[in-house]
Motif scaffolding. Structure first.
Motif, PDB file in Angstrom:
ATOM      1  N   LEU A 160      34.451  38.409  40.517  1.00  0.00           N
ATOM      2  CA  LEU A 160      34.848  38.088  38.967  1.00  0.00           C
ATOM      3  C   LEU A 160      35.062  36.675  38.622  1.00  0.00           C
ATOM      4  O   LEU A 160      35.828  35.999  39.380  1.00  0.00           O
ATOM      5  CB  LEU A 160      36.013  38.794  38.598  1.00  0.00           C
ATOM      6  CG  LEU A 160      36.259  40.319  38.603  1.00  0.00           C
ATOM      7  CD1 LEU A 160      37.424  40.983  38.335  1.00  0.00           C
ATOM      8  CD2 LEU A 160      35.002  40.954  37.735  1.00  0.00           C
ATOM      9  N   MET A 206      42.001  40.970  37.450  1.00  0.00           N
ATOM     10  CA  MET A 206      41.182  40.178  38.267  1.00  0.00           C
ATOM     11  C   MET A 206      41.687  39.776  39.598  1.00  0.00           C
ATOM     12  O   MET A 206      41.070  39.308  40.354  1.00  0.00           O
ATOM     13  CB  MET A 206      41.305  38.762  37.308  1.00  0.00           C
ATOM     14  CG  MET A 206      40.347  38.905  36.152  1.00  0.00           C
ATOM     15  SD  MET A 206      40.464  37.567  35.230  1.00  0.00           S
ATOM     16  CE  MET A 206      39.000  36.557  35.832  1.00  0.00           C
ATOM     17  N   LEU A 280      35.640  41.863  31.290  1.00  0.00           N
ATOM     18  CA  LEU A 280      35.467  41.252  32.798  1.00  0.00           C
ATOM     19  C   LEU A 280      34.137  41.113  33.167  1.00  0.00           C
ATOM     20  O   LEU A 280      33.200  41.905  32.905  1.00  0.00           O
ATOM     21  CB  LEU A 280      36.020  42.066  33.733  1.00  0.00           C
ATOM     22  CG  LEU A 280      37.415  42.508  33.554  1.00  0.00           C
ATOM     23  CD1 LEU A 280      37.976  43.575  34.794  1.00  0.00           C
ATOM     24  CD2 LEU A 280      38.806  41.379  33.573  1.00  0.00           C
TER      25      LEU A 280
END
Length: 370
Positions: A160, A206, A280
């Protein structure tokens, strides 16, 4: 604190019920009370609130023997193992520190404190006392957040590198004219109150990257005019009483490793309905969760399967909310790793929020924790 828990963490695994108390009986405190009352491993032993009618109402409802208008008296006399603190933000630090110094485990409502300095003192007190300090980020207990976390942890999205998140209300300034909208007691406005939920969710999803720098702006367009108030928190709007916090805040956050997080929060805005979201972006896929609109909550994942574009719709379980947050706290109390649960993660959230406000005031990017 009872002798069974005073010296030996192993006692947490026994059949003895934990004696707990709750300070503050507003909406959030009521959620903690309900969670404890529903847990057969817990004895809800004491409640503290300034409002006599709330003490009577919830004391009678759950047959709670200890009822105190003075929270310090409750800590001193109720023989507790743990306490929930659900009071105005500026009271979190003094109450938590006093409880920790008395040997109690503590969970507070978010935000952790009105400033990172106060939050740091809470962590220091937890370390000195060797007790658990937790903060209730109840929205990370949502079913869609849990489902998306499982997707991220499975590796479907890959690495990510970018995310954006926000909570925008159509009309939702809590308690106009009360502690909510006074800078000294609240520590801030929309960013401190609801933006911190979205910050917590995004960083949690995350994988907890460090936030290294913040560039933020704040605005107050509704509150100073007495507009945008909500039914949450009794408003006490008086002529001449200033609206001291922001009703809109935005932030550009730099993450370790070069990642980026965009954060926005608003108590009142010209939109058709409330909106919460986390999106995301990863090397191998993207995902979003959203709720607040007329169509209800949604979660979607975009990726490739065997070289072909694919849209995934993860199975979403029930929301845990405050009950799950309280259950997680009790699990930490019963563990043998109290030192690992000292509030340090929530302190990092507080440092980011502080940096956002410092950036908005300076009109420039600032280093987090600097």
């Amino acid at each position: 604190m009872t002798d069974a828990l005073q010296t030996d963490a192993a006692a947490q695994g026994s059949d003895r019920r934990l004696r707990v108390g709750v300070i503050g009986l507003g909406w959030a405190g009521q959620q903690h009370v309900a969670a404890y009352a529903a847990d057969p491993t817990v004895e809800l032993a004491a409640l503290s609130a300034m409002e006599e009618h709330l003490l009577a109402q919830f004391g009678d409802l759950h047959d709670v023997p200890g009822r105190y208008q003075d929270w310090q008296q409750m800590i001193a006399e109720a023989d507790l193992d743990a306490v929930s603190i659900a009071t105005p933000t500026f009271l979190h630090a003094p109450m938590a520190i006093a409880a920790l110094e008395a040997g109690l485990h503590v969970i507070t409502e978010k935000p952790m404190a009105e400033s990172a300095d106060s939050a740091a003192r809470m962590v220091e007190a937890a370390n000195r006392a060797g007790r658990v300090l937790d903060v209730s980020f109840n929205h990370r207990q949502r079913g869609d957040v849990t489902a998306l976390k499982q997707v991220v942890d499975s590796g479907v999205l890959g690495s990510l590198y970018y995310a954006k998140t926000g909570w925008i209300r159509r009309q939702g300034i809590p308690g106009l004219g009360t502690w909510f909208t006074k800078a000294k007691s609240s520590g801030g406005g929309a960013m401190m109150d609801i933006g911190i939920h979205m910050l917590d969710m995004a960083l949690h999803l995350m994988g907890e990257p460090e936030v290294t720098a913040a560039s933020a702006s704040t605005h107050a367009e509704f509150g100073p005019l007495g507009r945008g108030g909500s039914g949450f928190g009794i408003s006490q709007v008086e002529e001449g009483v200033p609206f001291e916090v922001e009703d809109l805040a935005t932030a550009f956050l730099r993450l370790e490793g070069g990642g980026t997080l965009l954060l926005e929060s608003s108590w009142a805005q010209w939109i058709p309905h409330d909106l919460c979201y986390v999106t995301l972006y990863g090397a191998d896929g993207g995902a979003t969760i959203e709720w607040g609109g007329p169509e209800g909550p949604s979660i979607t994942v975009w990726t490739e399967v065997a070289g072909m574009p694919a849209v995934l719709e993860p199975v979403v379980g029930e929301d845990g909310r405050h009950a799950a947050a309280v259950a997680g706290f009790l699990q930490k109390v019963r563990s043998d790793s109290w030192a690992e649960h000292n509030g340090a993660l929530a302190l990092r959230r507080a440092e980011v929020i502080d940096a956002c406000y410092a950036s908005a005031k300076a009109g420039a990017e600032v280093t987090v924790g600097g």
